[in-house]
Design a protein around this motif. Structure first.
Motif, mmCIF file in Angstrom:
data_model
loop_
_atom_site.group_PDB
_atom_site.id
_atom_site.type_symbol
_atom_site.label_atom_id
_atom_site.label_comp_id
_atom_site.label_asym_id
_atom_site.label_seq_id
_atom_site.Cartn_x
_atom_site.Cartn_y
_atom_site.Cartn_z
ATOM 1 N N ASN A 1 0.811 -1.215 0.000
ATOM 2 C CA ASN A 1 0.000 0.000 0.000
ATOM 3 C C ASN A 1 0.844 1.264 0.000
ATOM 4 O OD1 ASN A 1 -2.182 -1.685 0.148
ATOM 5 N ND2 ASN A 1 -2.634 -1.278 2.298
ATOM 6 N N GLY A 2 0.202 2.375 -0.406
ATOM 7 C CA GLY A 2 0.808 3.683 -0.249
ATOM 8 C C GLY A 2 1.873 4.051 -1.258
ATOM 9 N N ARG B 1 5.792 -0.674 1.289
ATOM 10 C CA ARG B 1 4.891 0.463 1.497
ATOM 11 C C ARG B 1 5.582 1.800 1.205
ATOM 12 N NH1 ARG B 1 3.656 -2.746 6.421
ATOM 13 N NH2 ARG B 1 1.492 -3.460 6.339
ATOM 14 N N GLY B 2 4.794 2.708 0.635
ATOM 15 C CA GLY B 2 5.222 4.093 0.517
ATOM 16 C C GLY B 2 6.341 4.363 -0.468
ATOM 17 N N LEU C 1 17.089 -2.552 -2.255
ATOM 18 C CA LEU C 1 17.146 -1.223 -1.663
ATOM 19 C C LEU C 1 16.595 -1.307 -0.250
ATOM 20 C CD1 LEU C 1 15.799 1.179 -4.460
ATOM 21 C CD2 LEU C 1 18.140 0.419 -4.076
ATOM 22 N N ASP C 2 17.412 -0.979 0.746
ATOM 23 C CA ASP C 2 16.934 -0.929 2.117
ATOM 24 C C ASP C 2 16.022 0.289 2.283
ATOM 25 O OD1 ASP C 2 16.582 -1.432 4.833
ATOM 26 O OD2 ASP C 2 18.676 -1.996 5.127
ATOM 27 N N LYS C 3 15.448 0.462 3.456
ATOM 28 C CA LYS C 3 14.472 1.526 3.694
ATOM 29 C C LYS C 3 15.054 2.924 3.455
ATOM 30 C CE LYS C 3 11.857 1.375 7.284
ATOM 31 N NZ LYS C 3 11.386 1.279 8.684
ATOM 32 N N LYS D 1 9.406 3.253 1.772
ATOM 33 C CA LYS D 1 9.624 4.688 1.578
ATOM 34 C C LYS D 1 10.863 5.024 0.745
ATOM 35 C CE LYS D 1 7.039 6.126 5.658
ATOM 36 N NZ LYS D 1 7.050 6.865 6.933
ATOM 37 N N CYS D 2 11.262 4.141 -0.134
ATOM 38 C CA CYS D 2 12.343 4.477 -1.073
ATOM 39 C C CYS D 2 11.803 5.404 -2.161
ATOM 40 C CB CYS D 2 12.924 3.212 -1.715
ATOM 41 S SG CYS D 2 13.907 2.206 -0.588
ATOM 42 N N GLN D 3 12.683 6.244 -2.670
ATOM 43 C CA GLN D 3 12.319 7.143 -3.763
ATOM 44 C C GLN D 3 13.212 6.845 -4.968
ATOM 45 O OE1 GLN D 3 11.666 11.317 -2.782
ATOM 46 N NE2 GLN D 3 11.764 10.799 -0.598
ATOM 47 N N ILE D 4 12.593 6.428 -6.046
ATOM 48 C CA ILE D 4 13.311 6.082 -7.266
ATOM 49 C C ILE D 4 12.915 7.096 -8.330
ATOM 50 C CG2 ILE D 4 13.681 4.292 -8.993
ATOM 51 C CD1 ILE D 4 12.848 2.246 -6.801
ATOM 52 N N GLU D 5 13.864 7.888 -8.752
ATOM 53 C CA GLU D 5 13.556 9.013 -9.634
ATOM 54 C C GLU D 5 13.473 8.576 -11.104
ATOM 55 O OE1 GLU D 5 16.306 12.154 -8.703
ATOM 56 O OE2 GLU D 5 15.505 12.407 -6.674
ATOM 57 N N GLU D 6 13.218 9.546 -11.975
ATOM 58 C CA GLU D 6 12.990 9.271 -13.386
ATOM 59 C C GLU D 6 14.206 8.636 -14.067
ATOM 60 O OE1 GLU D 6 11.658 12.711 -15.441
ATOM 61 O OE2 GLU D 6 9.948 13.075 -14.118
ATOM 62 N N GLY D 7 13.911 7.696 -14.973
ATOM 63 C CA GLY D 7 14.964 7.120 -15.797
ATOM 64 C C GLY D 7 15.912 6.166 -15.106
#
Length: 343
Positions: free
Chosen positions: A262-263, A277-278, A309-311, A295-301
């Motif tokens: 979720n999220g 999640r997130g 990927l850890d938290k 809550k990982c953030q994977i940007e464009e491209g």
């Protein structure tokens, strides 16, 4: 006659091969399957088997574990009598990677003295399994066993032991005289005075003791037969409840054979992966054969293949990372990965 079980989870184990994922947490608290922690499986097995008193013995980095389990409410263990107990270890170097250290138990003898359950099940914290202990207890009793060691069908000990609580207390109290330091010492002593039985479990079970085994166990969940063996009707795997909105799949996103919690916000392509999640995945990003924690953030491209990927990891636009099934590329919790760093 209904026989009652006491649950004991040894959460002190540390595997060097998992170091990259255990810097900020214990093995028991390692995220799994997008929304669970590894300890959820053994703990849920105990609750589903009618166990109402569970003691957890952590050693180091147990803040994350305690935060996850809380009062035990999500496992129906927040009780006036019995319930969930934490006993952080005062012993630093006792029997590393040996489940059921008597020194650990000796520091909390009052718990055992006050227990009303006739039998105890002692378990490791890192086995992915859905097991009902009740038939094993009946088998143990009918076979007149003093100690039953549970093995997997491949012959490997799963480091789970069934024993009378009174005998466990005796072994703890006499450890200095006998030289027994843990349950393994007792069952492996050919000259012990006890009836040692071996119970062979033929269901699905994986002991997570390396990055490779963690990666394999995670992605194997994408196989329907494995999923069906772990998540069984009537024997739920319980975990901490989090109220989050459904995942949002933006126009142009593509998801194949993956688990998405979720999220999340998905703009890119996700294949054969587990997303917690997130997580936010940008436009044009391609995620294949990966485990992405909360809550990982994977940007464009971004292009990721066989990566863990850890938290709270941020992967900057245009970054490319890849590993192999035997050696996935691991990014530590809370770090940043950028294209310039990998050029």
């Amino acid at each position: 006659m209904k026989r009652k079980l006491l649950g004991i989870i040894d959460a002190t184990t540390y595997h060097d091969d998992l170091e990259e994922l255990l810097i900020h947490r214990s093995l028991a608290a390692l995220p799994f399957a997008g929304r669970y922690r590894i300890i959820d499986f053994v703990l849920s097995n105990m609750v589903n088997s009618g166990i109402r008193s569970v003691a957890i013995f952590p050693k180091m980095q147990y803040r994350s574990l305690m935060d996850h389990l809380g009062s035990g409410k999500n496992w129906d263990l927040n009780r006036k009598r019995d319930g969930l107990f934490f006993f952080p270890s005062p012993v630093v170097d006792s029997n590393p990677n040996r489940v059921g250290s008597f020194d650990l138990f000796a520091a909390n003898m009052d718990y055992f003295y006050r227990s009303t359950q006739e039998y105890a099940i002692i378990s490791n914290c890192y086995t992915i399994i859905n097991m009902d202990y009740k038939p094993i207890l009946e088998w143990h009793h009918d076979m007149h066993c003093d100690i039953t060691e549970i093995h997997h069908r491949d012959g490997r000990s799963m480091e789970m032991y069934l024993i009378k609580t009174s005998l466990l207390i005796k072994l703890i109290q006499s450890r200095n005289e006998t030289g027994y330091t843990c349950m393994r010492d007792v069952v492996q002593d050919m000259h012990n005075e006890y009836s040692i039985c071996r119970y062979d479990y033929d269901g699905y079970a994986v002991m997570v003791d390396s990055i490779a085994s963690y990666y394999d166990a995670s992605l194997n969940l994408l196989k329907p037969d494995v999923w069906g063996n772990l998540f069984v009707k009537g024997q739920p795997i319980l975990t901490k409840v989090k109220d989050e909105p459904p995942t949002k799949y933006e126009k142009g996103s593509l998801v194949k054979n993956s688990m998405i919690a979720n999220g999340c916000v998905i703009n890119g392509t996700v294949e054969n992966s587990i997303i917690s999640r997130g997580v936010k995945i940008g436009k044009g990003a391609v995620i294949k054969n990966c485990i992405v924690m909360q809550k990982c953030q994977i940007e464009e491209g971004v292009h990721l293949d066989t990566v863990i990927l850890d938290k709270d990891v941020r992967v900057e636009a245009g970054t490319r990372l890849s590993g192999t099934a035997h050696l996935p590329f691991v990014v530590r919790k809370g770090t940043k990965q950028g294209a310039l760093m990998n050029s």
